[in-house]
Design an enzyme around this catalytic site. Structure first.
Site, short mmCIF file in Angstrom:
data_model
loop_
_atom_site.label_atom_id
_atom_site.label_comp_id
_atom_site.label_asym_id
_atom_site.label_seq_id
_atom_site.Cartn_x
_atom_site.Cartn_y
_atom_site.Cartn_z
CG ASP A 83 2.48 -0.22 -4.02
OD1 ASP A 83 2.39 -0.56 -2.83
OD2 ASP A 83 1.89 -0.82 -4.93
CD GLU A 141 -1.15 -4.88 -2.15
OE1 GLU A 141 -1.90 -5.87 -2.24
OE2 GLU A 141 -1.55 -3.72 -2.36
CD GLU A 142 -2.79 -1.07 -4.17
OE1 GLU A 142 -3.57 -1.84 -4.78
OE2 GLU A 142 -3.07 -0.58 -3.07
CG HIS A 368 -8.10 0.74 -4.09
ND1 HIS A 368 -7.70 -0.12 -5.07
CD2 HIS A 368 -7.27 0.50 -3.05
CE1 HIS A 368 -6.69 -0.86 -4.65
NE2 HIS A 368 -6.41 -0.50 -3.41
#
Length: 399
Positions: A83, A141-142, A368
């Site tokens: 993702d 996952e995020e 990020h």
């Protein structure tokens, strides 16, 4: 030539394909729980191969691929997430994201690209190793609750003997492998706090109940959770990351909303941290005459690397130092969180870090960040190390 040597050679020969896959995924990112096209791309990669493919794993877009070796043996899981994040890309790369506001800013495109080629190479050599490899292509996952939780709860991995995974980080050089044993990444909880006061004129504060002042008090008081309520030897972090209080010069806001995160390296601090924050929030009601609504969510657990298997990974990879690896070292636990922790709650295994520092960059943009970049040389390192771990552990006694 040994099966290990054959695997490493195959991976070297397929490096350009790894890079091409990574760039395709980078250009076409999808957010957590929305990865329909990515999941289809992954499943299509296995067309024509004699493997079992399960789609829709974990109640989302997870894809589980089962590769059987020459005969029975251990069942080992290897995982890559796929993702992306809700970030507008600012990195100056020719394969920039084609979707406004969505970017592979954490390296999950790299994870998936190396995993696809590793899985294909293991499949091509399946007559030369024993056991079963379950390739876990994981969605989401995020974003909590995370794709790993649903996959584990589905039971599809109940037969695993061991599980392994990697994550790239641009602050380490390509060829560097960093491990930790025991508690290796922090557990995580998130919270939203709405403070309802009584709005009014800024020149007449006595007629209002100022939610903003109550919120500011909460921000300062919540710092004492770590400094005065937690064991100083424990890693605990409390961060208020958002304070939403829009308004003009002469208006006392009716309500404000705060948002934050809590990280802890021991599960023993999970509940006490919540109770401390809850107490501070509730105290605002009597102190400022406001009402509070705290939405506190327990999130990913502490990631615990099985010490024996973390050292097994070190033993397997150390002989390559001076070859394709620059170093294999044990480092400090990271305060970041990972839903790979759910796999390790159920199955012994290890999660380790791969260096992906861009060439010629002293201070890289971290995961990020809108300008995040990763060195594509880390693709081959990721595939080789994880492939060696798989083969090395499959050669051990099964149970």
């Amino acid at each position: 030539m040994s099966v290990k040597e054959k695997l490493l050679q195959k991976l070297e020969e397929k490096e350009e394909r790894m890079i091409a896959i990574r760039r395709h995924l980078h250009e076409n990112p999808e957010l957590s729980f929305e990865e329909e096209n990515t999941a289809e791309y992954i499943a299509d990669f296995y067309d024509g191969k004699d493997v079992k493919v399960t789609t829709g794993a974990g109640g989302g877009h997870g894809v589980i691929v089962e590769i059987e070796g020459a005969s029975d043996g251990k069942v080992i899981g290897i995982r890559a997430d796929f993702d992306a994040l809700p970030i507008q890309e600012e990195a100056d790369v020719p394969f920039k994201s084609k979707k406004d506001g969505v970017m592979h800013a954490c390296g999950h495109d790299m994870h998936t690209a190396h995993m696809l080629i590793l899985a294909e190479s293991l499949y091509e050599l399946k007559d030369e190793w024993n056991g079963t490899v379950k390739v876990i292509h994981q969605h989401a996952e995020e974003v909590p609750p995370g794709g790993a939780k649903g996959i584990v709860e589905s039971g599809i991995l109940d037969d695993l003997d061991e599980v392994y995974g990697i994550h790239i980080f641009p602050n380490f050089e390509v060829g560097e492998v960093i491990l930790a044993e025991g508690e290796s990444m922090a557990g995580r909880s998130n919270f939203d706090l709405k403070i309802q006061g009584k709005g009014g004129h800024a020149a007449m504060p006595s007629t209002a109940k100022d939610a903003l002042v109550a919120g500011a008090h909460f921000v300062t008081q919540v710092q004492t959770v770590v400094s005065r309520r937690m064991d100083p030897s424990d890693l605990v972090v409390v961060t208020v990351a958002s304070f939403d209080a829009p308004g003009g010069y002469n208006v006392i806001q009716d309500s404000v909303t705060l948002r934050g995160t809590v990280r802890y390296m021991s599960e023993k601090n999970r509940v006490p941290a919540y109770e401390a924050i809850k107490g501070i929030a509730e105290s605002l009601e009597s102190a400022f005459g406001v009402t509070v609504d705290l939405d506190y969510k327990y999130d990913y657990p502490v990631l615990f690397n099985t010490p024996e298997l973390a050292h097994a990974v070190e033993d397997i990879l150390k002989p390559n130092v001076g070859g394709y690896l620059k170093g294999v070292e044990f480092g400090k636990p990271l305060s970041g969180s990972e839903d790979f922790a759910y796999y390790l709650e159920k199955t012994p295994g290890a999660f380790y870090y791969i260096g992906a520092k861009p060439e010629g960059v002293d201070e890289p943009y971290m995961n990020h960040h809108p300008k995040f970049e990763a060195n594509e040389g880390a693709l081959l390192t990721s595939a080789k190390t994880l492939g060696e771990v798989v083969l090395g552990r499959l050669q051990q006694d099964s149970r």
